[in-house]
Design a protein around this motif. Structure first.
Motif, short mmCIF file in Angstrom:
data_model
loop_
_atom_site.label_atom_id
_atom_site.label_comp_id
_atom_site.label_asym_id
_atom_site.label_seq_id
_atom_site.Cartn_x
_atom_site.Cartn_y
_atom_site.Cartn_z
N ARG A 73 0.85 -1.19 0.00
CA ARG A 73 0.00 0.00 0.00
C ARG A 73 0.89 1.24 0.00
O ARG A 73 1.86 1.33 0.77
N PHE A 74 0.54 2.20 -0.85
CA PHE A 74 1.30 3.45 -0.94
C PHE A 74 0.70 4.51 -0.02
O PHE A 74 -0.52 4.60 0.15
N ARG A 75 1.58 5.31 0.54
CA ARG A 75 1.16 6.44 1.36
C ARG A 75 0.59 7.53 0.45
O ARG A 75 0.64 7.44 -0.78
N SER A 76 0.10 8.60 1.06
CA SER A 76 -0.53 9.68 0.31
C SER A 76 0.44 10.41 -0.62
O SER A 76 0.01 11.05 -1.58
N ASP A 77 1.76 10.29 -0.35
CA ASP A 77 2.73 10.95 -1.22
C ASP A 77 3.00 10.15 -2.49
O ASP A 77 3.78 10.57 -3.35
N LYS A 78 2.40 8.96 -2.63
CA LYS A 78 2.53 8.08 -3.80
C LYS A 78 3.95 7.55 -3.98
O LYS A 78 4.29 7.02 -5.04
N THR A 79 4.77 7.71 -2.97
CA THR A 79 6.18 7.29 -3.05
C THR A 79 6.53 6.30 -1.95
O THR A 79 7.09 5.23 -2.21
N ASP A 80 6.23 6.63 -0.70
CA ASP A 80 6.48 5.74 0.42
C ASP A 80 5.44 4.63 0.43
O ASP A 80 4.27 4.85 0.09
N PHE A 81 5.86 3.44 0.84
CA PHE A 81 4.94 2.31 0.85
C PHE A 81 5.10 1.46 2.11
O PHE A 81 6.13 1.50 2.79
N VAL A 82 4.06 0.70 2.40
CA VAL A 82 4.05 -0.31 3.46
C VAL A 82 3.65 -1.62 2.82
O VAL A 82 2.65 -1.69 2.10
N GLY A 83 4.42 -2.67 3.07
CA GLY A 83 4.09 -3.98 2.54
C GLY A 83 4.20 -5.03 3.62
O GLY A 83 4.78 -4.80 4.69
N VAL A 84 3.61 -6.20 3.37
CA VAL A 84 3.76 -7.33 4.29
C VAL A 84 4.32 -8.53 3.53
O VAL A 84 4.00 -8.75 2.35
N ILE A 291 5.57 -11.43 -16.00
CA ILE A 291 4.84 -11.67 -14.77
C ILE A 291 5.49 -12.81 -14.01
O ILE A 291 6.35 -13.52 -14.53
N ASP A 292 5.09 -12.98 -12.79
CA ASP A 292 5.49 -14.12 -11.98
C ASP A 292 4.30 -14.41 -11.08
O ASP A 292 3.14 -14.33 -11.52
N ASN A 293 4.55 -14.71 -9.84
CA ASN A 293 3.48 -15.04 -8.89
C ASN A 293 2.91 -13.73 -8.33
O ASN A 293 3.24 -13.30 -7.24
N MET A 294 2.04 -13.10 -9.12
CA MET A 294 1.57 -11.75 -8.79
C MET A 294 0.59 -11.80 -7.62
O MET A 294 -0.45 -12.46 -7.70
N GLU A 295 0.92 -11.08 -6.53
CA GLU A 295 0.14 -11.19 -5.30
C GLU A 295 -0.36 -9.87 -4.75
O GLU A 295 -1.32 -9.85 -3.98
N GLY A 296 0.28 -8.74 -5.08
CA GLY A 296 -0.11 -7.48 -4.47
C GLY A 296 -0.53 -6.45 -5.50
O GLY A 296 0.03 -6.39 -6.60
N LEU A 297 -1.52 -5.62 -5.14
CA LEU A 297 -2.00 -4.56 -6.04
C LEU A 297 -2.39 -3.34 -5.22
O LEU A 297 -2.99 -3.46 -4.16
N ASP A 298 -2.04 -2.16 -5.73
CA ASP A 298 -2.54 -0.92 -5.16
C ASP A 298 -2.81 0.08 -6.27
O ASP A 298 -2.27 -0.05 -7.39
N VAL A 299 -3.64 1.07 -5.99
CA VAL A 299 -3.95 2.12 -6.96
C VAL A 299 -3.76 3.47 -6.28
O VAL A 299 -3.92 3.60 -5.07
N PHE A 300 -3.40 4.48 -7.08
CA PHE A 300 -3.31 5.84 -6.55
C PHE A 300 -3.45 6.82 -7.69
O PHE A 300 -3.25 6.48 -8.88
N ALA A 301 -3.80 8.06 -7.36
CA ALA A 301 -3.92 9.12 -8.35
C ALA A 301 -2.56 9.80 -8.50
O ALA A 301 -1.98 10.27 -7.52
N ALA A 302 -2.04 9.83 -9.70
CA ALA A 302 -0.77 10.49 -9.98
C ALA A 302 -0.94 12.00 -9.98
O ALA A 302 -2.06 12.52 -9.88
N LYS A 303 0.16 12.72 -10.10
CA LYS A 303 0.11 14.19 -10.07
C LYS A 303 -0.75 14.76 -11.19
O LYS A 303 -1.35 15.82 -11.04
N ASP A 304 -0.80 14.04 -12.33
CA ASP A 304 -1.60 14.54 -13.45
C ASP A 304 -3.06 14.13 -13.34
O ASP A 304 -3.85 14.39 -14.25
N GLY A 305 -3.43 13.49 -12.23
CA GLY A 305 -4.81 13.11 -12.00
C GLY A 305 -5.19 11.75 -12.54
O GLY A 305 -6.31 11.28 -12.29
N THR A 306 -4.31 11.09 -13.29
CA THR A 306 -4.62 9.77 -13.83
C THR A 306 -4.45 8.71 -12.75
O THR A 306 -3.73 8.90 -11.76
N THR A 307 -5.12 7.58 -12.95
CA THR A 307 -5.07 6.49 -11.99
C THR A 307 -3.97 5.52 -12.35
O THR A 307 -3.93 4.99 -13.47
N HIS A 308 -3.04 5.30 -11.41
CA HIS A 308 -1.96 4.35 -11.61
C HIS A 308 -2.24 3.07 -10.81
O HIS A 308 -2.78 3.12 -9.70
#
Length: 343
Positions: A73-84, A291-308
């Protein structure tokens, strides 16, 4: 989690090259990254239906704990993250980008042991098989398999704190498969019908109709629901879009077809008690893709307003698998871009 390895000569070479230097002190982890520029192997295509591939990373580290990343999961700055990690560890850090804004590496990575409500740490999958994580105000929620539960941690302070609470799951443990429990946990937008409710979805614990168990744990629509389950594809993570739609990551592995992944979009109106959630395929890939064993997904709004959309893989600490981070941009869908699944 997927325990069956999948061969990659590149990953073998990278892992062997990374095996020499010692890990950094105090939980800090050195991570080396190879930039991925193509999603479909041997093709320079970037548009895949309603998503655009922006770039990716293949990551290795001399630290033995690095890997087995289950959720991010990404923090509100879209740069820092927390994972498990499914070995019972937190992984924090930040992404780095090149001058063009593409992923270029990870920095300030730290791995620390998780603690249960008793303050105990267990390295391994029996008691601390962390599979999903989500940020919720001043708390972090984590879903665990095998010892099925959703634990609550304080934020900040989760790295050193014991779990401070456990949220009840409305299913008896005997109905959940040990290694196929609730891998997906996500918080809905506060202005959606779920009003910030917490959604969990099982990987492959199925009801009598063959659908995967799911539940809304709190909020005005609290209750049980399910997810339409197709073939060997299992839900591994998900995140909500601002309008309340859910992006759900699914992973497949079998001997006949090999490894595969896809992302489904489930409409907000279909996420309610008693419903069987289903949706369109936004993206799908097999061994012809990075691809490989894909297990994690998150979304956030980039600076230009698009969804990443960022997806990550779990290498199971296998020399035959890879730690990947891939980034996409959600773009306007065209007629025929997406397809409804058929049982």
């Amino acid at each position: 989690m997927l325990r069956k390895p999948f061969a990659s000569l590149i990953s073998i070479a990278l892992a062997l090259a990374a095996a020499m230097p010692p890990a950094l002190a105090d939980g800090d982890v050195e991570v080396r990254s190879r930039v991925i520029t193509d999603f479909k192997i041997g093709s320079d295509a970037t548009r895949f239906g309603p998503v655009e591939f922006l770039g990716g990373l293949e990551m290795v580290s001399p630290q033995r704990l690095f890997g087995s990343l289950s959720s991010i999961r990404f923090r509100s700055d879209k740069t820092d993250f927390v994972g498990v990690l499914d070995t019972g560890h937190w992984m924090t850090g930040r992404i780095e980008r090149d001058p063009q804004g593409r992923l270029s590496g990870l920095a300030d990575v730290a791995i620390t042991p998780m603690k249960n409500r008793a303050g105990e740490s267990f390295e391994g999958k029996g008691h601390m098989d962390a599979e999903g994580v989500t940020l919720h105000g001043d708390q972090i929620l984590v879903s665990f398999e095998q010892d099925h539960r959703v634990d609550v941690y304080p934020d900040p302070g989760f790295e050193t704190s014991r779990a401070i609470d456990t949220i009840p799951i409305p299913f008896p443990n005997r109905s959940l498969r040990g290694n196929r429990g609730f891998e997906t946990i996500a918080i809905a937008p506060v202005d959606s019908a779920l009003k910030g409710g917490t959604l969990i979805v099982a990987e492959r614990s199925l009801d009598i109709d063959g659908n995967a168990y799911a539940a809304i744990l709190d909020g005005p629509l609290k209750g049980r629901l399910s997810l339409a389950h197709y073939g060997d594809f299992d839900a591994t993570d998900g995140a909500f879009l601002p309008n309340g739609d859910l992006l759900l990551l699914e992973r497949r592995f079998n001997v006949a077809e090999g490894i595969g992944m896809r992302i489904r979009r489930i409409k907000a109106a279909d996420i309610r008690p008693g419903a069987v959630m289903d949706g369109e395929i936004l993206l799908q890939g097999d061994f012809n893709y990075q691809i490989d064993n894909m297990e994690g997904l998150d979304v956030f709004a980039a600076k230009d307003g698009t969804t990443h959309v960022v997806i990550v893989s779990d290498d199971n600490h296998s020399i035959l698998q890879r730690n990947l981070m891939l980034e996409f941009r959600l773009v306007e869908s065209r007629a025929g871009d997406t397809a409804r699944l058929q049982k």
